[in-house]
Design a protein around this motif. Structure first.
Motif: not given
Length: 161
Positions: A69-75
């Motif tokens: 439920n959290t927006w995350v940034r990943r490669a």
């Protein structure tokens, strides 16, 4: 008389400053778009992928998706999307800051694009503006651009006698 001239000069300076401030800023980021991105766009901040409800930040080269439920940034995409093919899935170009903060709007607006394929992508485009994506990559043969045409050249080997 001096006061009138000085006041007029200040007034005209303010007008000139405001009109300069209102000029349009145009940015092109063709070279930073991935080869699986949709063709035809000179600028793209984000791609939205309705099939997996994920965003791709073009300048940062990162995926943005929900995790706990959290927006995350990943490669890279998470394992749960390992069957998703970025080359085949439909992508929507979004040029708005932080589009995931309005995720409901985009989910609703582009729900009908889920499962769509056949979108023309940069890798398959022969438009000259994408030449940096495909020069030298076609079947490991050198490629040169000649007056808006792609000319494939054969590898020549010289024999010594």
């Amino acid at each position: 008389m001096k006061k009138i001239i000085i006041t007029a000069a200040i007034f005209l300076s303010c007008i000139a400053y405001k009109s300069a401030d209102a000029q349009i800023s145009l940015s092109i980021n063709i070279g930073s778009q991935p080869e699986w991105g949709p063709a035809g766009y000179d600028h793209a901040d984000y791609y939205y992928m309705p099939d997996i409800d994920t965003y791709y930040d073009v300048p940062a080269h990162q995926y943005i998706y929900l995790e706990n439920n959290t927006w995350v940034r990943r490669a890279n995409l998470p394992v749960r999307y390992s069957n998703y093919n970025v080359y085949k899935g439909y992508k929507v170009v979004i040029n708005e800051p932080r589009p995931w903060t309005r995720a409901t709007v985009y989910r609703t607006k582009y729900a009908s694009y889920r499962g769509h394929s056949g979108q023309h992508i940069i890798r398959d485009s022969r438009d000259v503006k994408y030449r940096n994506h495909w020069v030298g990559k076609s079947n490991n043969r050198p490629v040169r651009v000649d007056h808006r045409k792609v000319v494939k050249t054969k590898k020549v080997t010289h024999r010594m006698h």
